[in-house]
Structure formats: C-alpha cells, structure tokens
Design an enzyme around this catalytic site. Structure first.
Site, PDB file in Angstrom:
ATOM      1  N   ASP A  76       0.836  -1.195   0.000  1.00 11.03           N
ATOM      2  CA  ASP A  76       0.000   0.000   0.000  1.00 11.03           C
ATOM      3  C   ASP A  76       0.874   1.249   0.000  1.00 11.03           C
ATOM      4  O   ASP A  76       2.089   1.169  -0.173  1.00 11.03           O
ATOM      5  CB  ASP A  76      -0.956  -0.015   1.199  1.00 11.03           C
ATOM      6  CG  ASP A  76      -0.214  -0.189   2.529  1.00 11.03           C
ATOM      7  OD1 ASP A  76       1.039  -0.149   2.528  1.00 11.03           O
ATOM      8  OD2 ASP A  76      -0.878  -0.373   3.570  1.00 11.03           O
ATOM      9  N   HIS A 398       0.916  -8.801  -4.288  1.00 13.40           N
ATOM     10  CA  HIS A 398      -0.105  -7.801  -3.941  1.00 13.40           C
ATOM     11  C   HIS A 398       0.629  -6.498  -3.612  1.00 13.40           C
ATOM     12  O   HIS A 398       0.992  -6.239  -2.461  1.00 13.40           O
ATOM     13  CB  HIS A 398      -0.920  -8.307  -2.739  1.00 13.40           C
ATOM     14  CG  HIS A 398      -1.981  -7.365  -2.275  1.00 13.40           C
ATOM     15  ND1 HIS A 398      -3.292  -7.441  -2.699  1.00 13.40           N
ATOM     16  CD2 HIS A 398      -1.936  -6.325  -1.404  1.00 13.40           C
ATOM     17  CE1 HIS A 398      -4.008  -6.497  -2.109  1.00 13.40           C
ATOM     18  NE2 HIS A 398      -3.201  -5.807  -1.316  1.00 13.40           N
ATOM     19  N   ASP A 449      -0.676 -17.805  -6.804  1.00 12.43           N
ATOM     20  CA  ASP A 449      -0.027 -16.570  -7.250  1.00 12.43           C
ATOM     21  C   ASP A 449      -1.081 -15.597  -7.782  1.00 12.43           C
ATOM     22  O   ASP A 449      -1.230 -15.410  -8.990  1.00 12.43           O
ATOM     23  CB  ASP A 449       1.009 -16.920  -8.328  1.00 12.43           C
ATOM     24  CG  ASP A 449       1.967 -15.770  -8.620  1.00 12.43           C
ATOM     25  OD1 ASP A 449       1.941 -14.770  -7.875  1.00 12.43           O
ATOM     26  OD2 ASP A 449       2.735 -15.881  -9.591  1.00 12.43           O
ATOM     27  N   GLU A 458       1.303 -10.623  -0.342  1.00  9.95           N
ATOM     28  CA  GLU A 458       1.775  -9.260  -0.085  1.00  9.95           C
ATOM     29  C   GLU A 458       3.151  -9.263   0.576  1.00  9.95           C
ATOM     30  O   GLU A 458       3.355  -9.907   1.603  1.00  9.95           O
ATOM     31  CB  GLU A 458       0.792  -8.497   0.802  1.00  9.95           C
ATOM     32  CG  GLU A 458       1.158  -7.029   0.959  1.00  9.95           C
ATOM     33  CD  GLU A 458       0.059  -6.205   1.606  1.00  9.95           C
ATOM     34  OE1 GLU A 458       0.071  -4.975   1.440  1.00  9.95           O
ATOM     35  OE2 GLU A 458      -0.828  -6.790   2.274  1.00  9.95           O
TER      36      GLU A 458
END
Length: 479
Positions: A76, A398, A449, A458
């Site tokens: 993020d 991610h 995946d 992540e």
C-alpha cells in the site's frame, strides 16, 4: 587414477559450495534492493529501481512538519512508523552481526543506505522530546484505492503520540531502531551516530515516563502484546549502544516482564530482547538468567523433534505460526535461531536441552538454514518466495506500484478506481519487484499466485528486514 578421482570430486564439491555461496549473496543483494522499491519521497540520483519515481512530496504539510521520505510498509501507500522502526532495527541488527559477511559480497554500503532512509525519517517524525508522528496516510481510503504512489491522491492524514496520548510501543521501537542504527554508523559517521543515539535516549525516556499502550492511539498496526516488550527491547539496544549500566539495571529491575513466547514480530519483541540479553548472561550477568530461560523456551518451541515443540511445521518443513503473512514469523524466528547459535558458540556452549531432547548448535543452525532454503526454493512448490530469485517465483505480488504500469511507461494518471483493471488482471505484474518476499504458502505448502490473495501474496518491509541477517549468516558457511 584414484587420487585424480578424489581431486575431481573435491573440486566438484567446492564448486557446488561456491555456487551456493553466490546464491546466498544474490539473495542478500536482492533482499536489500527491495527497499528501493518501497521508498517514499524524493528519490536519490543513485536509485536503482527505475520503475519508481518521486512520491508523497508534501507529507507532513497538514501540520507544517517535514514527514517526507521513509518507506511504504507493504503493498500500500501508507507509512506506519511502528513497523518501519522495527524494520530499521532488524536491518541494523543484521549490519552489526554480519558486517564481514555482508561486506564480502559488497552490500554493506547499500545496507547502510537502506537503514539511513529509515532513520532519517524517524528523526523527522520525532519533532520534540515527547512527540512522535506514527502514521502518514489514511489506511481506509488508501486501501480502498489501487494507485501508484506517484499518483496517490488519498488523504495524507497524520497520527501522532504525545505525553497526553502516549504509545509506548511505538516510541520504544523507535528508540530501539535509532540505538541500533547508531552502532551501524559509529565508525563511518560519528556525528550522525551521536544524533541517532541522542534521539534514542530521549524516545526511551518518553516511552517509559508516559507509559500507555498504542492501542488507544492507532488506527492500524495496533498493539496486542503490550508495551513491556518494547521497553525491554529498547533498553537492551541502548545498553548495547552505550554500555551505560542504567539500561542493564533497568532490564534487571523489570525482568519479570519477560515472557516465554512463540513468535517474534512487529508487535511482540520479547524474544528479540531475550536474544540480545543472553549474550550478557554468558558474559557473567547472572541476574539475566530469566532471559536465558525464556529464549531457550523459544528455541525449543521451534525445533522439530523437541519434546517441548509448540510450532508445528508444514509437511514441507516450514515453520507455520499463522496463515496470514506467515513468512514474517519464519524470518524473525530464523533471525533468533542464527543469533542464538552464534551466541552459544562464542560462549563455548555446545548444546541446549529441550525437555528430554538435546540439540547441538549445529542442529539449530541447520534447522535455521532449512528455513532460508525453503524460502529460496527448496520446497514442495519448487519455487522461490522471493520475487526475482531463481527461475520460478511469484509474478503477481499484492503491491500497487509493482502491479501498475510505471509512470515512465504510462505518464497519464491512474486514479483510485482506474487501477482495479490491473488489480483484477490475471497476468504478471509489469514491474518485477526484485527481492520482495511475499507472505508465503499456506499450511499445506501451497501458494496461489494471485494479487487478490493479500494474506499470502503481499510483501512487507519487515519480512525482508528479518531475512537479511539469516541469509548473510549463510554466506560465510557456504564459501
């Protein structure tokens, strides 16, 4: 002929060993490179990860402070100072413990730069003796968008702790990070080292004087284990950095805080403190016996075949503590196992007793090595869990910046919702985030995946930071 055959076999063995050493060196290099892809702020001219660009250049402006820089914590675009500080402490621990090994593959300079990118930000975040900014960005709005950091237009909300709204965990970890880093820079930049140490002392005083849990002052990365572990951890690092007995006396006075635990994480530092302090026990500090007992409990809980084993491995041999981002616990546990085996060797202790089972230092090291090797590809999936290492590795981590076209290749803004077409695409990320270690497989050694599987796909800064020490430990024993 027989002699020639022996020489050929020895040569082949040495060649294999050298190749293995090169592989660990490559893994170390890539583990460090990962952090350049996580940088926030104005990127330096020697930036090696070219798909990233400047971002978040007004962070802190809401309070007229400079909070530019630091690291995005995971996939993020939020900066969380508590786990960032833990990341920095782990990086510094590796640089201190394995300086020679890291230097041997020409990575010490890069590691110092990685540490400094974190410590510079922590220094900026510590704006006064009893004030520490702990988060930049709104986690809820950020997590609802899929944007490159360079396009980010979500709120850069600021969160902080102070004497009236304390968070001893965050302040204590920041103190530990700066104290540890002061040792890294002591021989190369004494002025900077002194600055780090002075802030570390002040942060520790803040954390200890205004005791209060970060549970009350945080929206994300809240504390579950309390603040006593961070206070012990910070005091242990300050003692290591200063030799001032006030810190070892603090630890001894509060030794009853220490607990036997089964994890080492951004939230729970008990075994980290225990591992540091057991060295002092073997140097004659008998008052630290509880820390020795507690760290041995941790080791015994990890070791397969131990009569007191509490953490069961997967069928493929990976320590499995939690399903979500399990590799964070594997890398930190491995950090402790390597450090403790090194401590035992230095103390002339050849083994430890785990109930009815005895484990030699070699057995502890070999098990720790098996965890590193699993991550790098010796596992049932026959894949590396480090992006860019080996021939088969995760292609869809991610990670916003990795999964979206770079701003160089697509200068047009990709807005909050516009990025979801890339998120939902079942194709490899356009930017290979070299060195990123993902959350890892499930309890059956299986890995899907998929970008959407954030629990397993992540990467985070603290997974990589905890991996650097263990992989460095294997360089010297392989070459």
């Amino acid at each position: 002929m027989g002699k020639l055959l022996v020489l050929m076999l020895v040569g082949m063995f040495l060649a294999f060993e050298s190749l293995e050493a090169l592989e660990y060196g490559d893994a170390l290099n890539k583990s460090i490179l990962f952090f350049e892809g996580q940088r926030s702020g104005k990127l330096p001219t020697n930036q090696r990860v070219k798909w990233r660009a400047d971002s978040a250049l007004s962070d802190g402006s809401l309070a007229n402070v400079n909070l530019i820089g630091g690291y995005y914590d995971a996939g993020d675009n939020v900066k969380f100072v508590w786990p960032m500080s833990f990341t920095t402490t782990l990086l510094s621990w590796a640089a201190i413990e394995y300086q020679n090994e890291i230097s041997s593959v020409n990575q010490l300079g890069y590691l110092r730069s990685t540490i400094k990118w974190g410590t510079d930000f922590i220094l900026r975040a510590h704006t006064s003796p009893n004030m520490l900014y702990t988060q930049v960005g709104d986690g809820n709005s950020d997590h609802s968008c899929w944007e490159r950091p360079e396009d980010m237009d979500t709120s850069r909300t600021l969160y902080s702790i102070s004497s009236s709204s304390p968070g001893s965990e965050a302040a204590g970890e920041a103190a530990a990070a700066l104290a540890a880093a002061s040792l890294v820079f002591k021989s190369v930049d004494s002025t900077y080292s002194s600055t780090l140490l002075n802030h570390a002392k002040t942060l520790f005083e803040f954390a200890d004087k205004y005791r209060g849990s970060y549970q009350a002052s945080c929206p994300f990365y809240c504390s579950y284990s309390g603040y006593q572990d961070e206070l012990l951890w910070a005091a242990a690092w300050l003692y290591k950095a200063t030799g001032d007995k006030i810190y070892i006396n603090y630890v001894i006075s509060n030794k009853d805080w220490s607990q036997a635990v089964n994890e080492f994480s951004w939230d729970n530092k008990f075994v980290g403190a225990q591992a540091l302090l057991v060295s002092e026990f073997y140097n004659g500090a008998n008052d630290l016996a509880k820390f020795k007992s507690d760290v041995e409990s941790f080791v015994c809980a990890m070791m397969p075949g131990s009569s007191s084993q509490q953490i069961k491995p997967t069928p493929g041999g990976l320590l499995f503590i939690r399903d979500s981002s399990n590799l964070q616990y594997v890398t930190t546990a491995t950090t402790v196992l390597f450090h403790y085996s090194k401590t035992l060797t230095k103390a002339g202790v050849g083994s430890i007793q785990c109930g009815s089972t005895k484990f030699t230092v070699s057995q502890i090291r070999n098990f720790a090595k098996s965890q590193v090797d699993y991550i790098l590809g010796n596992n049932p999936m026959k894949m590396s869990y480090m992006v860019g290492f080996g021939t088969k590795y995760p292609t869809q981590p991610h990670h916003r910046g990795s999964s979206l076209p770079s701003i160089q290749s697509k200068p047009e803004k990709i807005d909050c919702n516009g990025g979801y077409s890339y998120y939902n695409s079942d194709t490899p990320n356009p930017n290979v985030h070299i060195g990123a270690i993902v959350g890892g497989p499930n309890s059956s050694d299986q890995y899907s995946d998929k970008k959407s599987d954030y629990s397993h796909a992540e990467p985070t800064t603290y997974i990589n930071a905890a991996f650097i020490g263990p992989v460095a430990a294997l360089i010297s024993s392989s070459g």
